[in-house]
Design a protein around this motif. Structure first.
Motif, PDB file in Angstrom:
ATOM      1  N   ASP A 263       0.832  -1.207   0.000  1.00 39.64           N
ATOM      2  CA  ASP A 263       0.000   0.000   0.000  1.00 39.64           C
ATOM      3  C   ASP A 263       0.868   1.259   0.000  1.00 39.64           C
ATOM      4  O   ASP A 263       0.531   2.257  -0.656  1.00 39.64           O
ATOM      5  CB  ASP A 263      -0.930   0.006   1.211  1.00 39.64           C
ATOM      6  CG  ASP A 263      -2.040  -1.035   1.111  1.00 39.64           C
ATOM      7  OD1 ASP A 263      -2.309  -1.506  -0.011  1.00 39.64           O
ATOM      8  OD2 ASP A 263      -2.621  -1.392   2.154  1.00 39.64           O
TER       9      ASP A 263
ATOM     10  N   GLN B 276       3.865   1.465  -1.256  1.00 39.73           N
ATOM     11  CA  GLN B 276       4.461   1.572  -2.587  1.00 39.73           C
ATOM     12  C   GLN B 276       3.439   2.108  -3.596  1.00 39.73           C
ATOM     13  O   GLN B 276       3.787   2.898  -4.475  1.00 39.73           O
ATOM     14  CB  GLN B 276       5.003   0.208  -3.005  1.00 39.73           C
ATOM     15  CG  GLN B 276       6.216  -0.198  -2.176  1.00 39.73           C
ATOM     16  CD  GLN B 276       6.633  -1.646  -2.360  1.00 39.73           C
ATOM     17  OE1 GLN B 276       5.826  -2.503  -2.733  1.00 39.73           O
ATOM     18  NE2 GLN B 276       7.905  -1.929  -2.104  1.00 39.73           N
ATOM     19  N   ALA B 277       2.181   1.712  -3.440  1.00 39.72           N
ATOM     20  CA  ALA B 277       1.126   2.254  -4.305  1.00 39.72           C
ATOM     21  C   ALA B 277       0.942   3.752  -4.069  1.00 39.72           C
ATOM     22  O   ALA B 277       0.692   4.516  -5.013  1.00 39.72           O
ATOM     23  CB  ALA B 277      -0.185   1.507  -4.060  1.00 39.72           C
TER      24      ALA B 277
ATOM     25  N   VAL C 144       3.510   5.588  -5.981  1.00 37.47           N
ATOM     26  CA  VAL C 144       3.153   5.681  -7.397  1.00 37.47           C
ATOM     27  C   VAL C 144       2.166   6.830  -7.618  1.00 37.47           C
ATOM     28  O   VAL C 144       2.292   7.600  -8.579  1.00 37.47           O
ATOM     29  CB  VAL C 144       2.570   4.346  -7.900  1.00 37.47           C
ATOM     30  CG1 VAL C 144       2.025   4.500  -9.317  1.00 37.47           C
ATOM     31  CG2 VAL C 144       3.640   3.254  -7.857  1.00 37.47           C
ATOM     32  N   ASP C 145       1.180   6.963  -6.729  1.00 34.39           N
ATOM     33  CA  ASP C 145       0.242   8.095  -6.825  1.00 34.39           C
ATOM     34  C   ASP C 145       1.003   9.418  -6.786  1.00 34.39           C
ATOM     35  O   ASP C 145       0.729  10.338  -7.574  1.00 34.39           O
ATOM     36  CB  ASP C 145      -0.767   8.056  -5.672  1.00 34.39           C
ATOM     37  CG  ASP C 145      -1.744   6.890  -5.782  1.00 34.39           C
ATOM     38  OD1 ASP C 145      -1.903   6.340  -6.892  1.00 34.39           O
ATOM     39  OD2 ASP C 145      -2.335   6.532  -4.749  1.00 34.39           O
TER      40      ASP C 145
ATOM     41  N   ASP D  90       1.032  -9.521  -6.325  1.00 36.63           N
ATOM     42  CA  ASP D  90       0.577  -8.145  -6.103  1.00 36.63           C
ATOM     43  C   ASP D  90       1.634  -7.126  -6.525  1.00 36.63           C
ATOM     44  O   ASP D  90       1.300  -6.016  -6.962  1.00 36.63           O
ATOM     45  CB  ASP D  90       0.141  -7.926  -4.650  1.00 36.63           C
ATOM     46  CG  ASP D  90       1.219  -8.257  -3.635  1.00 36.63           C
ATOM     47  OD1 ASP D  90       2.297  -8.750  -4.029  1.00 36.63           O
ATOM     48  OD2 ASP D  90       0.979  -8.046  -2.427  1.00 36.63           O
TER      49      ASP D  90
ATOM     50  N   LEU E 134       1.098  -4.243  -9.363  1.00 35.24           N
ATOM     51  CA  LEU E 134       1.373  -2.825  -9.118  1.00 35.24           C
ATOM     52  C   LEU E 134       2.310  -2.262 -10.174  1.00 35.24           C
ATOM     53  O   LEU E 134       2.121  -1.129 -10.639  1.00 35.24           O
ATOM     54  CB  LEU E 134       1.966  -2.633  -7.719  1.00 35.24           C
ATOM     55  CG  LEU E 134       2.336  -1.202  -7.339  1.00 35.24           C
ATOM     56  CD1 LEU E 134       1.130  -0.273  -7.455  1.00 35.24           C
ATOM     57  CD2 LEU E 134       2.912  -1.152  -5.917  1.00 35.24           C
TER      58      LEU E 134
ATOM     59  N   GLU F 207       0.286  -1.723 -13.329  1.00 38.34           N
ATOM     60  CA  GLU F 207      -0.591  -0.562 -13.188  1.00 38.34           C
ATOM     61  C   GLU F 207       0.214   0.738 -13.256  1.00 38.34           C
ATOM     62  O   GLU F 207      -0.230   1.739 -13.851  1.00 38.34           O
ATOM     63  CB  GLU F 207      -1.353  -0.648 -11.867  1.00 38.34           C
ATOM     64  CG  GLU F 207      -2.215   0.559 -11.524  1.00 38.34           C
ATOM     65  CD  GLU F 207      -3.401   0.738 -12.450  1.00 38.34           C
ATOM     66  OE1 GLU F 207      -4.065   1.787 -12.351  1.00 38.34           O
ATOM     67  OE2 GLU F 207      -3.663  -0.165 -13.274  1.00 38.34           O
ATOM     68  N   THR F 208       1.403   0.728 -12.665  1.00 39.24           N
ATOM     69  CA  THR F 208       2.265   1.910 -12.686  1.00 39.24           C
ATOM     70  C   THR F 208       2.657   2.277 -14.114  1.00 39.24           C
ATOM     71  O   THR F 208       2.538   3.447 -14.529  1.00 39.24           O
ATOM     72  CB  THR F 208       3.530   1.665 -11.851  1.00 39.24           C
ATOM     73  OG1 THR F 208       3.163   1.351 -10.502  1.00 39.24           O
ATOM     74  CG2 THR F 208       4.437   2.885 -11.872  1.00 39.24           C
TER      75      THR F 208
END
Length: 375
Positions: free
Chosen positions: A22, A24-25, A28-29, A58, A62, A65-66
């Motif tokens: 989370d 790391q996500a 990315v945001d 996962d 990610l 998605e990135t």
């Protein structure tokens, strides 16, 4: 041109068994938001995209998605493999996805084939295992220095025929860099370093491998990891370099801090003080490494600590010593093995072994003696 220099994402890594996916996500945001607000043209990732050669599902999701989001932002993205990545797995389909603006550079044989973006040549030097490249490159020695020097010679030869500005991505340990506990050792024969002079002749070198941001020179920098991966990084400021490449080459860099998922800290003291003193209140939401200094190891210390500091992850014991407590070399010669073992337990734990432990130790000593007698 604006270049976002980042590295060492280590997607899929945990922090003392705490999942970081989370966090790391969230990075990315932040990366995407920075690309929009700062009008970034190119994102470079200087290795260790994943934390291991076979990343968990996962982490792969990610990463996918990135890259999809970066393509949607119409920025070019250039990635190299680090020592944690599998070059073949990370580089799968590299030629196919080049057209999307995502450029995976994981093959040492292609170090002198740049990605050219608006008259800036980006060269990717993946992590070079000296034993792997020594024979094909006919290196004079098996070392990181020889491998990087040869790669840079190939790059400079190609660059000489282009006359363009240049950026090099590399995953290496440059002499003078400061390491941390979360980096995997890459030394060969005890030597892991590459001289700073190896990167002469290019406008900017975007380095990866070391997890703290560092400026080796104005044009040679480490971005560090975007998240802390060990308690040795408690004082790091994590983020990325925002690099400007002007008509004459490197035109300055600004560090952009990343969001902190949860602060980390190292604290030390006696258990009673840690549990009661208000001076520790600011650490209640931190991931903690705690060192207890009580003269006798407290029982149930971790459980007690987590009642106040629920995110305590690591516990160590280092009793304070007075002049009377100064360690003395124990007498070992001529003493029965069982006595030496029992003294060790008393010294380490602060209390003697119980009956069951004594019986187990005696059985172990007798078994060792029987084995020696039959040898």
């Amino acid at each position: 041109m604006r270049v976002m220099h980042t590295s060492d994402w280590h997607l899929g890594r945990a922090f003392h068994r705490e999942s970081l996916i989370d966090a790391q996500a969230a990075f990315v945001d932040h990366l995407v938001e920075t690309i929009r607000s700062e009008r970034v043209d190119v994102v470079v990732v200087a290795g260790d995209v994943y934390d291991r050669a076979l990343p968990p599902v996962d982490a792969v999701a990610l990463c996918n998605e990135t890259l999809r989001r970066l393509v949607a932002e119409r920025v070019r993205t250039i990635l190299i493999s680090g020592n944690h990545d599998s070059p073949r797995r990370l580089g799968f389909g590299a030629d196919l996805i080049d057209a999307a603006g995502v450029h995976l550079r994981t093959d040492p044989a292609r170090v002198a084939e740049p990605v050219v973006v608006d008259d800036v040549a980006f060269y990717g030097i993946p992590y070079l295992e000296p034993e792997v490249v020594r024979a094909p490159w006919e290196l004079p020695e098996r070392s990181h220095s020889a491998a990087i020097e040869h790669a840079m010679t190939l790059i400079r030869d190609d660059l000489a025929g282009r006359g363009t500005r240049s950026v090099v991505l590399a995953h290496a340990f440059v002499t003078g860099g400061q390491g941390s506990d979360s980096e995997r050792d890459i030394s060969v024969g005890g030597v892991a370093h590459v001289p700073l002079t190896a990167f002469a002749g290019v406008d900017y070198a975007a380095l990866g491998h070391l997890h703290g941001r560092q400026r080796m020179s104005e044009s040679v920098r480490y971005s560090g990891s975007p998240i802390a991966y060990s308690f040795s990084e408690a004082n790091h400021v994590k983020g990325s370099w925002l690099v400007d490449i002007g008509p004459g080459g490197h035109d300055g860099a600004e560090f952009v801090p990343a969001p902190v998922p949860r602060p980390i800290a190292r604290v030390s003291g006696r258990l009673a003080d840690l549990l009661s003193s208000e001076r520790w209140a600011g650490f209640e939401d931190h991931w903690l490494q705690v060192t207890l200094t009580d003269p006798v190891r407290p029982k149930g210390a971790m459980e007690s600590l987590r009642r106040r500091f629920p995110h305590t992850l690591a516990l160590a014991f280092a009793p304070e010593l007075t002049a009377q407590d100064a360690p003395r070399a124990p007498r070992l010669s001529g003493r029965p093995e069982i006595e030496v073992a029992l003294d060790f337990i008393r010294e380490v734990r602060g209390e003697p072994a119980d009956d069951d432990e004594r019986r187990l130790l005696r059985e172990a000593v007798e078994a060792c003696r029987a084995k020696e007698a039959l040898a």
